[in-house]
Write a protein that holds these residues in place. Structure first.
Motif, PDB file in Angstrom:
ATOM      1  N   ASP A  29       3.720 118.561   3.314  1.00  0.00           N
ATOM      2  CA  ASP A  29       3.226 117.721   2.230  1.00  0.00           C
ATOM      3  C   ASP A  29       2.273 116.675   2.792  1.00  0.00           C
ATOM      4  O   ASP A  29       2.640 115.509   3.004  1.00  0.00           O
ATOM      5  N   GLY A  30       1.051 117.110   3.039  1.00  0.00           N
ATOM      6  CA  GLY A  30       0.069 116.205   3.602  1.00  0.00           C
ATOM      7  C   GLY A  30      -1.263 116.909   3.787  1.00  0.00           C
ATOM      8  O   GLY A  30      -1.418 118.093   3.450  1.00  0.00           O
ATOM      9  N   ILE A  31      -2.221 116.196   4.335  1.00  0.00           N
ATOM     10  CA  ILE A  31      -3.571 116.707   4.541  1.00  0.00           C
ATOM     11  C   ILE A  31      -4.063 116.313   5.932  1.00  0.00           C
ATOM     12  O   ILE A  31      -3.455 115.456   6.580  1.00  0.00           O
ATOM     13  N   TYR A  32      -5.155 116.924   6.356  1.00  0.00           N
ATOM     14  CA  TYR A  32      -5.677 116.610   7.684  1.00  0.00           C
ATOM     15  C   TYR A  32      -7.182 116.788   7.731  1.00  0.00           C
ATOM     16  O   TYR A  32      -7.796 117.364   6.827  1.00  0.00           O
ATOM     17  N   GLU A  33      -7.774 116.318   8.811  1.00  0.00           N
ATOM     18  CA  GLU A  33      -9.193 116.540   9.099  1.00  0.00           C
ATOM     19  C   GLU A  33      -9.370 116.638  10.610  1.00  0.00           C
ATOM     20  O   GLU A  33      -8.542 116.146  11.387  1.00  0.00           O
ATOM     21  N   VAL A  34     -10.447 117.295  11.012  1.00  0.00           N
ATOM     22  CA  VAL A  34     -10.850 117.380  12.419  1.00  0.00           C
ATOM     23  C   VAL A  34     -12.335 117.065  12.487  1.00  0.00           C
ATOM     24  O   VAL A  34     -13.131 117.649  11.749  1.00  0.00           O
ATOM     25  N   ILE A  35     -12.708 116.138  13.356  1.00  0.00           N
ATOM     26  CA  ILE A  35     -14.108 115.757  13.515  1.00  0.00           C
ATOM     27  C   ILE A  35     -14.546 116.061  14.941  1.00  0.00           C
ATOM     28  O   ILE A  35     -13.844 115.721  15.897  1.00  0.00           O
ATOM     29  N   LYS A  36     -15.690 116.702  15.094  1.00  0.00           N
ATOM     30  CA  LYS A  36     -16.215 117.007  16.425  1.00  0.00           C
ATOM     31  C   LYS A  36     -16.857 115.748  17.016  1.00  0.00           C
ATOM     32  O   LYS A  36     -17.518 114.982  16.310  1.00  0.00           O
ATOM     33  N   VAL A  37     -16.633 115.588  18.316  1.00  0.00           N
ATOM     34  CA  VAL A  37     -17.192 114.453  19.043  1.00  0.00           C
ATOM     35  C   VAL A  37     -18.157 114.980  20.101  1.00  0.00           C
ATOM     36  O   VAL A  37     -17.797 115.844  20.905  1.00  0.00           O
ATOM     37  N   TYR A  38     -19.388 114.489  20.058  1.00  0.00           N
ATOM     38  CA  TYR A  38     -20.407 114.843  21.039  1.00  0.00           C
ATOM     39  C   TYR A  38     -20.850 113.560  21.744  1.00  0.00           C
ATOM     40  O   TYR A  38     -21.291 112.613  21.086  1.00  0.00           O
ATOM     41  N   ASN A  39     -20.723 113.539  23.054  1.00  0.00           N
ATOM     42  CA  ASN A  39     -21.188 112.386  23.829  1.00  0.00           C
ATOM     43  C   ASN A  39     -20.571 111.085  23.329  1.00  0.00           C
ATOM     44  O   ASN A  39     -21.224 110.045  23.285  1.00  0.00           O
ATOM     45  N   GLY A  40     -19.297 111.161  22.920  1.00  0.00           N
ATOM     46  CA  GLY A  40     -18.589 109.984  22.445  1.00  0.00           C
ATOM     47  C   GLY A  40     -18.868 109.614  21.005  1.00  0.00           C
ATOM     48  O   GLY A  40     -18.329 108.626  20.500  1.00  0.00           O
ATOM     49  N   ASN A  41     -19.696 110.403  20.308  1.00  0.00           N
ATOM     50  CA  ASN A  41     -20.085 110.115  18.925  1.00  0.00           C
ATOM     51  C   ASN A  41     -19.480 111.134  17.963  1.00  0.00           C
ATOM     52  O   ASN A  41     -19.566 112.341  18.204  1.00  0.00           O
ATOM     53  N   MET A  42     -18.908 110.658  16.880  1.00  0.00           N
ATOM     54  CA  MET A  42     -18.418 111.553  15.837  1.00  0.00           C
ATOM     55  C   MET A  42     -19.595 112.122  15.050  1.00  0.00           C
ATOM     56  O   MET A  42     -20.528 111.394  14.713  1.00  0.00           O
ATOM     57  N   PHE A  43     -19.537 113.426  14.762  1.00  0.00           N
ATOM     58  CA  PHE A  43     -20.584 114.096  13.996  1.00  0.00           C
ATOM     59  C   PHE A  43     -20.119 114.267  12.555  1.00  0.00           C
ATOM     60  O   PHE A  43     -19.037 114.806  12.308  1.00  0.00           O
ATOM     61  N   THR A  44     -20.930 113.819  11.598  1.00  0.00           N
ATOM     62  CA  THR A  44     -20.621 113.870  10.167  1.00  0.00           C
ATOM     63  C   THR A  44     -19.268 113.220   9.866  1.00  0.00           C
ATOM     64  O   THR A  44     -18.496 113.722   9.050  1.00  0.00           O
ATOM     65  N   ALA A  45     -19.009 112.083  10.497  1.00  0.00           N
ATOM     66  CA  ALA A  45     -17.733 111.387  10.303  1.00  0.00           C
ATOM     67  C   ALA A  45     -17.521 110.998   8.849  1.00  0.00           C
ATOM     68  O   ALA A  45     -16.432 111.197   8.292  1.00  0.00           O
ATOM     69  N   GLN A  46     -18.557 110.439   8.218  1.00  0.00           N
ATOM     70  CA  GLN A  46     -18.386 109.971   6.843  1.00  0.00           C
ATOM     71  C   GLN A  46     -18.059 111.116   5.897  1.00  0.00           C
ATOM     72  O   GLN A  46     -17.221 110.974   4.990  1.00  0.00           O
ATOM     73  N   GLU A  47     -18.699 112.265   6.109  1.00  0.00           N
ATOM     74  CA  GLU A  47     -18.424 113.428   5.251  1.00  0.00           C
ATOM     75  C   GLU A  47     -16.977 113.894   5.409  1.00  0.00           C
ATOM     76  O   GLU A  47     -16.315 114.246   4.422  1.00  0.00           O
TER      77      GLU A  47
END
Length: 284
Positions: A29-47
């Motif tokens: 009963d929950g949700i999740y997300e995975v964000i790719k990190v390149y060179n210490g920076n999150m890609f499309t974090a806001q999306e």
């Protein structure tokens, strides 16, 4: 020393104690997300964060932090772990209470956790392509929600692995939907085909980037269901996700796709995608 996210705190990894009555543990009963990190920076974090809140709303789960606070916590988690290339994973459950299928009282706080994982990009897959297999889609009917309920996807992914394949391309009856952990696309006669973003698939953030890339390179996009037979006639097939980026599929169940090597449009999409990545320091 590694660090994890525990509600609104960054703590030492291993110091988190999840209750056996956490609803994520008992019910998924929950949700999740995975964000790719390149060179210490999150890609499309806001999306990703926007989709996290959208998924929460769909299952009537209240996230007790603003989007800005969550973004800040994820950024701190990445910095604390000195993560350069990899992923940041985060999930939230409906909280801890006595086991009951009915939602707990609103006073029960949600439980937010997160961690990072180092992982290099899969250059060999990008360059040479991968194999896939067709598997019946047995998942529930709200695949647009990025929920913790992944058993159907796990079973499909395991079947693919046992066949020596990178991905399982899922289908409901004759209609191709997506993959066990990625979106799927076919390219034929200068057009890109992919299932429309409805309840049968997750509208991947990487998928959204790829559709923008297709527009930039003048590759028309057709968002409509395709059959298994349609898929096998495609000149090129790609799969995409946070980890897969733009990965070419060169074989499906022994059927060679196109010339059996990554095609011209795939290469153009890879180049357009690469140009959007935060590959320089402080590029976010």
């Amino acid at each position: 020393m590694a660090y994890s996210l525990w509600n609104d705190q960054i703590v030492e990894e291993g110091s988190i104690a999840v209750s056996p009555e956490d609803r994520g543990y008992q019910f998924g009963d929950g949700i999740y997300e995975v964000i790719k990190v390149y060179n210490g920076n999150m890609f499309t974090a806001q999306e990703h964060i926007d989709r996290f809140y959208a998924s929460a709303e769909k299952i009537r789960l209240v996230i007790p932090y603003t989007k800005d606070v969550l973004h800040k916590l994820l950024h701190e988690l990445i910095e604390k772990n000195n993560l350069e290339t990899g992923h940041v994973y985060f999930q939230i459950t409906r909280g801890t209470t006595s086991r009951n299928h009915i939602f707990p009282d609103a006073s029960v706080p949600a439980v937010l956790t997160g961690n990072v994982k180092t992982g290099e990009r899969s250059y060999e897959n990008f360059e040479k392509g991968v194999k896939a297999t067709l598997v019946e889609d047995i998942r529930w009917l709200r695949c647009d929600i990025k929920s913790l309920n992944l058993l159907g996807a796990i079973m499909a992914k395991q079947e693919a692995s046992e066949k020596g394949c990178y991905e399982a391309i899922l289908h409901r009856g004759d209609i191709v939907t997506e993959c066990s952990s990625a979106n799927v696309y076919g390219i034929k006669d200068g057009k890109l085909y992919t299932h429309p973003a409805n309840n049968f698939i997750l509208n991947g953030i990487t998928r959204q980037v790829i559709l923008k890339c297709a527009e930039e390179i003048n590759l028309p996009v057709i968002e409509e269901p395709m059959t298994k037979a349609d898929l096998l006639t495609m000149s090129e097939i790609i799969v995409s996700s946070v980890s897969s980026e733009v990965t070419p599929v060169i074989d499906v169940d022994g059927n060679k796709i196109g010339a059996g090597v990554p095609g011209e449009w795939t290469r153009k999409l890879q180049q357009a995608f690469e140009a959007k990545l935060p590959l320089s320091i402080n590029a976010e």
